[in-house]
Write a protein that holds these residues in place. Structure first.
Motif, PDB file in Angstrom:
ATOM      1  N   UNK A   1       8.535  77.431 -41.909  1.00 50.37           N
ATOM      2  CA  UNK A   1       9.640  77.891 -41.075  1.00 50.37           C
ATOM      3  C   UNK A   1      10.975  77.473 -41.696  1.00 50.37           C
ATOM      4  N   UNK A   2      11.969  78.392 -41.631  1.00 50.92           N
ATOM      5  CA  UNK A   2      13.287  78.082 -42.163  1.00 50.92           C
ATOM      6  C   UNK A   2      13.856  76.861 -41.454  1.00 50.92           C
ATOM      7  N   UNK A   3      14.388  75.928 -42.217  1.00 55.85           N
ATOM      8  CA  UNK A   3      15.008  74.739 -41.648  1.00 55.85           C
ATOM      9  C   UNK A   3      14.061  73.586 -41.410  1.00 55.85           C
TER      10      UNK A   3
ATOM     11  N   UNK B   1      12.620  67.712 -41.583  1.00 61.60           N
ATOM     12  CA  UNK B   1      11.740  66.648 -42.092  1.00 61.60           C
ATOM     13  C   UNK B   1      12.523  65.659 -42.952  1.00 61.60           C
ATOM     14  N   UNK B   2      13.461  66.176 -43.739  1.00 63.47           N
ATOM     15  CA  UNK B   2      14.313  65.302 -44.547  1.00 63.47           C
ATOM     16  C   UNK B   2      15.130  64.381 -43.654  1.00 63.47           C
ATOM     17  N   UNK B   3      15.717  64.944 -42.597  1.00 68.65           N
ATOM     18  CA  UNK B   3      16.507  64.134 -41.669  1.00 68.65           C
ATOM     19  C   UNK B   3      15.651  63.049 -41.021  1.00 68.65           C
ATOM     20  N   UNK B   4      14.422  63.392 -40.661  1.00 69.86           N
ATOM     21  CA  UNK B   4      13.515  62.406 -40.055  1.00 69.86           C
ATOM     22  C   UNK B   4      13.173  61.305 -41.053  1.00 69.86           C
ATOM     23  N   UNK B   5      12.961  61.682 -42.307  1.00 66.44           N
ATOM     24  CA  UNK B   5      12.655  60.680 -43.341  1.00 66.44           C
ATOM     25  C   UNK B   5      13.837  59.742 -43.549  1.00 66.44           C
ATOM     26  N   UNK B   6      15.049  60.291 -43.537  1.00 69.04           N
ATOM     27  CA  UNK B   6      16.237  59.450 -43.682  1.00 69.04           C
ATOM     28  C   UNK B   6      16.378  58.524 -42.478  1.00 69.04           C
ATOM     29  N   UNK B   7      16.077  59.029 -41.297  1.00 67.73           N
ATOM     30  CA  UNK B   7      16.098  58.179 -40.095  1.00 67.73           C
ATOM     31  C   UNK B   7      15.111  57.025 -40.236  1.00 67.73           C
TER      32      UNK B   7
ATOM     33  N   UNK C   1      13.978  56.483 -54.663  1.00 72.64           N
ATOM     34  CA  UNK C   1      15.079  57.095 -53.913  1.00 72.64           C
ATOM     35  C   UNK C   1      16.036  57.841 -54.838  1.00 72.64           C
ATOM     36  N   UNK C   2      16.325  57.274 -56.003  1.00 72.99           N
ATOM     37  CA  UNK C   2      17.190  57.968 -56.963  1.00 72.99           C
ATOM     38  C   UNK C   2      16.525  59.242 -57.476  1.00 72.99           C
ATOM     39  N   UNK C   3      15.229  59.201 -57.707  1.00 65.96           N
ATOM     40  CA  UNK C   3      14.498  60.388 -58.151  1.00 65.96           C
ATOM     41  C   UNK C   3      14.563  61.471 -57.068  1.00 65.96           C
ATOM     42  N   UNK C   4      14.320  61.085 -55.833  1.00 65.32           N
ATOM     43  CA  UNK C   4      14.344  62.046 -54.734  1.00 65.32           C
ATOM     44  C   UNK C   4      15.763  62.584 -54.495  1.00 65.32           C
ATOM     45  N   UNK C   5      16.772  61.739 -54.706  1.00 62.71           N
ATOM     46  CA  UNK C   5      18.146  62.195 -54.556  1.00 62.71           C
ATOM     47  C   UNK C   5      18.476  63.252 -55.611  1.00 62.71           C
ATOM     48  N   UNK C   6      17.998  63.074 -56.825  1.00 59.38           N
ATOM     49  CA  UNK C   6      18.211  64.070 -57.882  1.00 59.38           C
ATOM     50  C   UNK C   6      17.537  65.389 -57.512  1.00 59.38           C
ATOM     51  N   UNK C   7      16.350  65.306 -56.946  1.00 59.78           N
ATOM     52  CA  UNK C   7      15.647  66.516 -56.513  1.00 59.78           C
ATOM     53  C   UNK C   7      16.413  67.209 -55.387  1.00 59.78           C
TER      54      UNK C   7
END
Length: 61
Positions: free
Chosen positions: A2-4, A9-15, A37-43
């Motif tokens: 689903x769009x969004x 899920x990203x917002x929940x992971x950051x929470x 975290x740096x690897x995921x931030x680059x992605x």
């Protein structure tokens, strides 16, 4: 997917990360987490760039 859904899920992971206390993480695990975290931030930045350069479809006129 689903769009969004990915953004939610990203917002929940950051929470979840925000709820952690980094001072409670053993140093060797903290170093590994920082690298990850740096690897995921680059992605994430790559995905932002992909969406930034999307062009509207050309009109047939």
């Amino acid at each position: 997917m689903e769009w969004g859904c990915g953004v939610r899920e990203l917002a929940a992971a950051i929470d979840d990360l925000s709820a952690e206390d980094p001072s409670d993480i053993p140093r060797h695990l903290l170093a590994e987490q920082l690298i990850e975290l740096h690897w995921q931030m680059a992605r994430l930045q790559a995905q932002i760039a992909r969406r930034t350069y999307v062009r509207a479809p050309a009109s047939d006129s």
